[in-house]
Design an enzyme around this catalytic site. Structure first.
Site, mmCIF file in Angstrom:
data_model
loop_
_atom_site.group_PDB
_atom_site.id
_atom_site.type_symbol
_atom_site.label_atom_id
_atom_site.label_comp_id
_atom_site.label_asym_id
_atom_site.label_seq_id
_atom_site.Cartn_x
_atom_site.Cartn_y
_atom_site.Cartn_z
ATOM 1 N N HIS A 126 -10.542 -7.960 -5.766
ATOM 2 C CA HIS A 126 -10.828 -7.047 -4.663
ATOM 3 C C HIS A 126 -11.721 -5.902 -5.151
ATOM 4 C CE1 HIS A 126 -9.796 -3.946 -1.610
ATOM 5 N NE2 HIS A 126 -9.574 -4.986 -0.815
ATOM 6 N N GLU A 168 -12.043 -9.908 -0.096
ATOM 7 C CA GLU A 168 -12.923 -8.722 -0.208
ATOM 8 C C GLU A 168 -13.305 -8.517 -1.665
ATOM 9 O OE1 GLU A 168 -10.201 -5.806 1.625
ATOM 10 O OE2 GLU A 168 -11.320 -6.070 3.480
ATOM 11 N N CYS A 201 -16.459 1.060 1.574
ATOM 12 C CA CYS A 201 -15.532 1.677 0.612
ATOM 13 C C CYS A 201 -15.818 1.255 -0.829
ATOM 14 C CB CYS A 201 -14.089 1.307 0.941
ATOM 15 S SG CYS A 201 -13.442 2.196 2.354
ATOM 16 N N CYS A 247 -10.248 2.026 6.794
ATOM 17 C CA CYS A 247 -10.377 2.698 5.508
ATOM 18 C C CYS A 247 -11.752 3.346 5.346
ATOM 19 C CB CYS A 247 -10.130 1.726 4.357
ATOM 20 S SG CYS A 247 -11.048 0.187 4.476
ATOM 21 N N GLY A 271 -0.334 -1.775 -6.280
ATOM 22 C CA GLY A 271 -1.062 -3.007 -5.948
ATOM 23 C C GLY A 271 -2.518 -2.672 -5.687
ATOM 24 N N HIS A 312 0.798 -1.228 0.000
ATOM 25 C CA HIS A 312 0.000 0.000 0.000
ATOM 26 C C HIS A 312 0.834 1.283 0.000
ATOM 27 C CE1 HIS A 312 -3.152 -2.842 1.081
ATOM 28 N NE2 HIS A 312 -4.056 -1.926 0.839
#
Lengths: 635, 635
Positions: free
Chosen positions: A234, A286, A304, A382, A161, A110
């Site tokens: 994801h 996810e 999100c 997040c 990523g 990240h």
């Protein structure tokens, strides 16, 4: 609501809220800045929470001046400056915890994601306040990244990523007009999916994640993005990537990307989206599930991801004015995105299931990702600052006046019906005052203020509405007359779902838009096995649900019958969300008591007539823990 | 079917079947015996597969002499002898792979479990053939265990992590009549649940299993067994434990244990059992879920757990003659147990879901325990030899003639209706010939053979049947006349669900038992959310299902309408299981094509009239991979 959320989140990020485990998010910057001693805390992407918060706070400053808030941001910017390396590098995790490991775990580290969120914060702050110190910090970092990353000799051929920096770079380009940032973003997007992928060599997660859910599809890196046709992996990564692709396609008029985006849009919204505008049905990774696999209890449906869908929808609208994007934007906004936040703004859902059975959620291992109630914060936080920046930036979603880009359609497009004002012209000297309550009664009035001017205004006619009318200076000029969904006849007179009024506007001109807004039953495609034999209840764009609080336990024993006798109740009467109705309706309930100890038998359940009560889905779980169901049995 | 299964499994255990990864089960004994060199292979409980296979093979020898089979068993016994330690210890995993770690991981090491299965094999072989060498080997081992384990000074105060040895010890006691084995078994049962528990200190599984699903409840060790009222934890462990508790309660007339057993029975069969007689709905920990949590796609429903339920039911019947135990025995036998094996006997299900969506099963992480098709063998191969020993010992379940235990009810009780013969008397000199086909037409005839003798014969009247009759020498003497389930009036004339004929039987006397056996719809208690708005189809004790092969894709779009127009088809006509009917019935199907690209809309699906076809659940998956559903939508 912003007024509450932003100061609350600032306290959380400063580890000042009692009862919440420390976030360390700001502490990590203090550490990196040499202002505090200690050890890095929180997730490896903790920096991003600060970036998102600054972004949200900046938008809040645009609504209303707030010296304290500005001071808080300036304090953080000061920290950032000290935390930044001489070469421009800025990431507290790799600086404090993993020095020497920069750029070694692009797949899951990240690093570029955090850069993206900080950059979005910096651009927003500069845009709103004109203060560019944070922006310069970030530009210095971006220049470092531009030096290290790319297709050139000695550069790392990588891309994020977790997409995010792409959208941020586009914002930087829009703000600075510097092509190099657009080029950098384009490089990331075009490079993704090239094979062999560096992602497979990255250090990645631990052993337990070495499975097919965490492969290249997880990162949407299984093939070049312009060739992708199905949403995989994801869900948040996918939404952020597709949003950035739409930015690029709009900027460049890239037909290949557009083709890919339309196919992905159809795949997501036609096969993989919950009624609430939530996406990503699989908790592990996810990620997106297979087409039509939309289980209600096990839904991941990350807050999100709905927010990401809104980002994407907004950018699709920029790309092409078609109300289907606006419809989904509205659907996600009023349901799966704001369900992520409690009415008081201080509690959050990460996961947004469409059915809650508290005992099962507690007991079943495969429901451990589901939370029975909103919580004050998360280890992986997040969602809360993402909701904050969405809500604080709401006005960016309401309407759009495209100028200056030949690839974009001209005119002022109204996507959402929200009170306030709508400005256009070079310096915003013209505009409309907007009054009414669309969610409550479907009515909203636009009153022109300003010099006489010609302008085409486009009003989105939501597909949920068959009966509507537009009145210009109290005279009906357009309308639909269908009893159900979209009036197909009327739709032919619209421009891709938007009703156009193109005229010389004069001070005091009024446009009244009225949508018939009544409770309606919605059914799912028979391929959605989880919703088979069930219906949901909507009113306008708002999805409803049953809660145990109003209907007792065992909501799956309730059967919806017909559409007579529906009544609305309002917050002041019944304690529901501001301006939104609770809906009471006659139904039947199977009587479990009458079964005694039997588990199976020949005879159907006896039924009782009951009055069921549904409330807006996004406000579920605000009155304690209990069962909840969006999809109700129907015959 | 035994004729196929047992030689096949012998080959598998000998690693002689091409395409199946080696089991190592017999190889490990060769290793421990010093006959081969190499390393231990397979699970730590691999020995148990050999024990179960010997047990199954022994029962097969009781059906029919088979010198080759006997030779194979003798060969294994010879190996066992060599593999046994001088002190009597016999476990190849701890001998070959973990020397020095005996009795260090009772919670999960399966050491006592393996001893139990080997002992059951030894008792069965001795009982059938009179050869006691294996039995003596095992007695030597048991004596070692008796020395090491117990409440005395210097002994280990432990009990099996996975119950099994308890049932085996009871069989040893029954065979040898030696009280010390009953005492040892009683010690295990009474010791379980004492606190603090040694299980918590055991080395256990790896870190990933350190969660609440693997705590004391997993082992049913959270409180003394006589105080347990709810079924929790690992379903197979629970079934084996409860079965042994019933053995003990029956032997001792222990009222406290009986009370616990009745409560556990009510909890399992009234709240936690699938219609197929499968138990254990939670994959993680292979455990019971909460009451009424019976999801169909995610079911664990291990074949071994249904077999364990059969073991338990049989022992409850020994404890008290109440047809509810027989009903469940029959329900589990004809559905959830034999669904574990393919029609050719060579493929197996470990997990027996009640709904199969192949794409979801492939794609979803939370369905990874589910197999789309039966497989040739498993790494953890507890189920295949368990099915084998169940089927091979079927005659032990058919009827029961209690003699010599004052705690048990007298008389000959018929629990299952199966062709063959039924013998009683001191040397089995009297008996009945049994002819008919209960599953096909509900009819079966008993013809007395032997000297005139007085005997009370009890016939189980299954609760699924409202209309039945019993004719003695062609004259109706009893019957039920209800249209649905159990005829409550007639039930009053039964003895806990059993119809009694007590008379002087004379050569040639006939009893004809006839049950009306027609397709019927079954509903689940409204608390079972997974079955809400659905029905299942049964015929006699057999649960039916829809398969894609007969009905096309998207079985959840099919809606059962009424009960008219049902027709039966037989194997010779349609290719289904021997003697069992396929059922065709009119239904409606929602038309997914008519939806185009819509995912949600206002209008209900249009429907087409179709002819649906259901086949017995236990024979699903014998014709290739596809969707399957037990619970069908109904209005």
């Amino acid at each position: 609501m912003c007024g509450e959320i932003i100061p609350y989140q600032y306290k959380v990020l400063n580890d000042e809220v009692e009862g919440i485990p420390p976030s360390h998010a700001i502490g990590n910057f203090q550490l990196a800045a040499g202002e505090e001693e200690g050890i890095y805390g929180g997730m490896l992407f903790q920096d991003s929470d600060v970036g998102k918060w600054i972004e949200a706070a900046s938008y809040a400053l645009d609504w209303e001046k707030n010296p304290l808030l500005e001071e808080q941001i300036d304090g953080l910017v000061c920290l950032m400056k000290k935390a930044q390396g001489e070469d421009g590098y800025l990431n507290t995790y790799y600086t404090c915890k993993k020095p020497g490991e920069r750029f070694t775990n692009i797949a899951h580290g990240h690093e570029l994601y955090c850069a993206g969120h900080l950059l979005e914060g910096a651009v927003a702050y500069a845009k709103v306040t004109g203060k560019e110190e944070f922006l310069h910090i970030m530009i210095k970092y971006i220049e470092l990244l531009r030096e290290k990353i790319g297709a050139g000799q000695g550069q790392m051929r990588i891309y994020p990523g977790h997409p995010e920096l792409e959208m941020a770079l586009y914002k930087l380009y829009q703000y600075t007009k510097e092509e190099k940032y657009l080029d950098f973003m384009e490089y990331f997007i075009k490079e993704r999916g090239s094979q062999p992928s560096f992602l497979e060599k990255d250090s990645g997660f631990g052993e337990q994640f070495k499975d097919k859910w965490f492969g290249l599809t997880y990162h949407q890196a299984h093939r070049p993005v312009a060739e992708q046709r199905e949403a995989v992996g994801h869900a948040v990564r996918a939404m952020y990537l597709y949003a950035a692709m739409a930015d690029l396609a709009g900027e460049k008029g890239d037909e290949q990307l557009k083709q890919s985006l339309r196919a992905l849009w159809d795949d997501v919204t036609g096969k993989k989206m919950y009624l609430t505008g939530a996406v990503g049905s699989e908790a592990h990774g996810e990620s997106f599930g297979t087409a039509y696999d939309l289980p209600n209890d096990r839904a991941y449906a990350e807050t999100c991801a709905s927010i990401g869908l809104i980002f994407w929808a907004k950018r699709m609208l920029r790309l092409e004015k078609d109300s289907r994007y606006g419809d989904v934007l509205e659907q996600a906004l009023y349901n799966g995105a704001i369900s992520g936040i409690s009415e008081d703004g201080k509690k959050y859902f990460y996961v947004n299931p469409l059915m809650m059975l508290p005992e099962e959620a507690e007991a079943r291992y495969d429901l451990q990702h589901v939370s029975k109630e909103r919580t004050s914060w998360f280890g992986c936080a997040c969602c809360p600052p993402n909701v904050a920046r969405l809500i604080a930036s709401l006005k960016d979603y309401i309407y759009e006046d495209n100028e200056g880009n030949e690839n974009l359609e001209k005119g002022l497009y109204i996507h959402l019906y929200v009170e306030g004002e709508m400005r256009f012209g070079r310096n915003g000297e013209s505009g409309f005052a907007v009054e009414g309550d669309y969610i409550k009664n479907g009515r909203i009035r636009y009153t022109y203020k300003g010099k006489t001017a010609e302008k085409a205004i486009y009003f989105r006619i939501p597909s949920w509405c068959g009966r509507w009318e537009i009145r210009l200076n109290d005279e009906r000029i357009m309308g639909g007359e269908a009893d159900g969904e979209r009036d197909e006849e009327a739709a032919k007179r619209l421009k891709k779902g938007y009703a156009a009024i193109n005229r010389q506007w004069q001070e005091g001109d009024t446009v009244d838009v009225a949508f018939e807004i009544k409770p309606r039953l919605v059914f799912a495609n028979p391929k959605v096995w989880a919703d088979a034999g069930r219906c949901a209840l909507m009113r306008g764009p708002v999805v409803y649900c049953l809660e145990e609080k109003d209907n007792g336990k065992n909501l799956n024993a309730i059967v919806v019958k017909g559409k007579e006798g529906w009544t609305l109740g309002w917050r002041e009467e019944q304690g529901y969300l501001d301006g939104e109705a609770a809906i009471s309706f006659p139904a039947e309930r199977e009587d479990a008591e009458e079964w005694g100890n039997a588990l199976y038998r020949y005879k159907k359940s006896a039924r009782k007539e009951i009055k069921a009560v549904a409330i807006p889905y996004h406000s579920w779980g605000n009155r304690g823990c209990g069962e909840m169901a969006v999809w109700m049995r129907v015959e």
